[in-house]
Enzyme design. Structure first.
Site, PDB file in Angstrom:
ATOM      1  CB  VAL A 230       1.160 -31.996 -17.352  1.00 22.04           C
ATOM      2  CG1 VAL A 230       2.293 -32.189 -17.463  1.00 22.04           C
ATOM      3  CG2 VAL A 230       0.448 -32.615 -16.083  1.00 22.04           C
TER       4      VAL A 230
ATOM      5  N   PRO B 248      -7.527 -33.843 -22.862  1.00 24.33           N
ATOM      6  CG  PRO B 248      -6.758 -32.119 -22.471  1.00 24.33           C
ATOM      7  CD  PRO B 248      -7.982 -32.493 -21.519  1.00 24.33           C
TER       8      PRO B 248
ATOM      9  CG  ASP C 108      -5.891 -33.452 -18.109  1.00 25.20           C
ATOM     10  OD1 ASP C 108      -5.633 -32.763 -18.968  1.00 25.20           O
ATOM     11  OD2 ASP C 108      -7.202 -33.427 -17.566  1.00 25.20           O
ATOM     12  CG  HIS C 109      -1.139 -30.079 -23.360  1.00 25.93           C
ATOM     13  ND1 HIS C 109      -0.745 -29.698 -22.255  1.00 25.93           N
ATOM     14  CD2 HIS C 109      -1.056 -30.446 -24.568  1.00 25.93           C
ATOM     15  CE1 HIS C 109       0.145 -28.806 -23.273  1.00 25.93           C
ATOM     16  NE2 HIS C 109       0.224 -29.676 -24.129  1.00 25.93           N
ATOM     17  NE  ARG C 110      -9.017 -31.451 -18.524  1.00 28.08           N
ATOM     18  CZ  ARG C 110      -9.303 -31.856 -17.952  1.00 28.08           C
ATOM     19  NH1 ARG C 110     -10.645 -31.780 -18.008  1.00 28.08           N
ATOM     20  NH2 ARG C 110      -9.559 -33.033 -16.911  1.00 28.08           N
TER      21      ARG C 110
END
Length: 476
Positions: free
Chosen positions: A450, A270, A446-448
């Site tokens: 960060v 994401p 990467d929002h997983r």
């Protein structure tokens, strides 16, 4: 004694490669480990060393051909000369750069075939050949449309069974060269219906022409009363008229690999992108002073090198940006080193080789490493191992005059920083309006791995160093 050399797996797990150019000709005498050809894979151009000392008896492919791994590439007459052994030190020295740190699969030899020397990083062709899959595609093509021409179906290979097993089998694009694919398109022929006659399983121009003649003959027999368009049967007519106002370029090599990697990244991680516009006048003044320093003559220190140093320093404070999501083991892997990827635009497409242990380098060392990396990438000589194992990447879109963008993550990495163009423009400085050097930074992460806070702190840290390079003295 004639010895055949088959195209090896260069340690990348790819099924085929394009023959860029031969470095030898039939009748030439070659020595062990002499470069005989350049082949282009989806990742790099690789030089192939000769596994034998002898005389070239036959070249089995031409420049521009797509050669399947395991197909015969070249034949040597080694009578009266010693062939290379698998453990020859010279062979290992030449082959290792093309497939460093990669374990090659064991060779799967047919009973009647002789084993060829196995150079370091070289493996055999995949056990499953492409022809059964191609035949499955033919079967699927046959039953997919009731409006298919009966003559076309009858002209297709007759060893295809209309069974659920073949129809459900994995499909594979017929293997052929770009000119052959263009000829087939001009003639309105589906290559899935053409049976290759050669041992390599690659469809040739002759196969297409023979199929076109066969289709024309059968069409005349099965539907003489129909006023259909005549099928060209003479070699002159088979050349086809080129399309005007459009060109078709095969998707292969680096472009194909890049597209697959970007799609995989976009639909796996994401993405979030955040921007920061920074006054970098102090950095540009620093760069100008370094260029004027005679002791640094020969070192090209630019905004990219300074940004690379800033990234390494900022990653030490925000390790979340220097990590990887390990889906298989359900873990987050944080790295205590920085393998810094530098996106390079080349004539072959976009590649992202990386600088190993960039965090240990000085500004001058980083500038030199970036220069060497870019030169190697532009020449197409970056080894596959040089594009593996990156932990964070930088792309400098500013060199194209672009102010900002939303970069896509290099697969497996948590962040990528895009550098925009440096613009001289009015800017608030010490309570007044002045002309300053300004640039925009764009960070995708990467929002997983960060959160917004961590991404913002990282971008602010990089921007702070570019705004005031002296701040780097306070960081470690």
């Amino acid at each position: 004694m004639i010895q055949e050399f088959r195209l090896p797996d260069l340690g990348e797990g790819l099924p085929e490669a394009e023959l860029v150019q031969w470095m030898v000709a039939e009748g030439d005498t070659v020595t062990l480990n002499q470069t005989i050809a350049e082949v282009e894979t989806a990742k790099a151009v690789v030089e192939l060393p000769s596994p034998y000392a002898g005389v070239i008896s036959k070249l089995h492919a031409e420049a521009g051909d797509i050669v399947a791994v395991g197909s015969v590439l070249i034949a040597f007459d080694v009578e009266g000369m010693d062939a290379a052994s698998p453990a020859a030190p010279g062979a290992a020295d030449v082959a290792a750069p093309a497939a460093a740190h990669v374990a090659a699969p064991a060779a799967a030899e047919a009973p009647e075939e002789k084993a060829q020397p196995n150079l370091v990083g070289y493996g055999a062709a995949p056990a499953s050949a492409g022809r059964p899959q191609r035949r499955a595609r033919v079967a699927a093509a046959r039953v997919s449309s009731h409006s298919a021409d009966t003559a076309v179906l009858e002209a297709a290979p007759h060893d295809v069974l209309h069974t659920p097993e073949t129809i459900d089998a994995p499909l594979e694009r017929p293997r052929s060269t770009p000119p052959v694919r263009k000829l087939a398109k001009d003639l309105g022929i589906d290559l899935a219906l053409v049976e290759p006659t050669g041992e390599t399983g690659i469809i040739t121009r002759g196969d297409v022409e023979a199929y076109a003649e066969r289709v024309g003959a059968r069409a005349a027999k099965t539907a003489p009363e129909q006023a259909a368009e005549p099928v060209p049967t003479s070699p002159a007519a088979l050349s086809g008229a080129p399309r005007e106002r459009e060109r078709r370029i095969p998707i292969r090599s680096v472009r194909k690999h890049t597209a697959e990697a970007m799609v995989r990244s976009a639909f796996t991680a994401p993405h979030v992108t955040t921007f920061l516009t920074v006054d970098v006048t102090a950095t540009t003044e620093l760069i100008a002073s370094l260029k004027a320093d005679r002791s640094l003559e020969g070192h090209r220190i630019g905004i990219l090198a300074v940004a690379a140093k800033a990234v390494c320093l900022a990653l030490a404070q925000t390790p979340e940006l220097n990590s990887r999501w390990d889906e298989e083991h359900g873990e987050i892997v944080e790295f205590d080193y920085v393998n810094l990827g530098i996106a390079a635009a080349t004539q072959r497409g976009l590649v992202v080789p990386n600088i190993r242990d960039a965090e240990t380098m000085t500004l001058v060392e980083l500038a030199d490493a970036i220069g060497a990396l870019a030169e190697t990438a532009r020449s197409g000589k970056t080894a596959p191992a040089g594009m593996m194992g990156g932990t964070f990447s930088i792309t400098n879109v500013g060199v194209f005059g672009v102010d900002a963008g939303t970069p896509i993550l290099n697969p497996g990495e948590a962040g990528i920083l895009a550098l925009g163009a440096v613009r001289r423009q009015p800017w608030e400085h010490r309570g007044e309006i002045a002309l300053r050097d300004v640039m925009t930074l764009a960070l995708s992460f990467d929002h997983r791995l960060v959160d917004g806070e961590q991404g913002s702190r990282f971008l602010a840290a990089v921007g702070g160093i570019l705004r005031e390079p002296g701040r780097a003295m306070l960081m470690r």
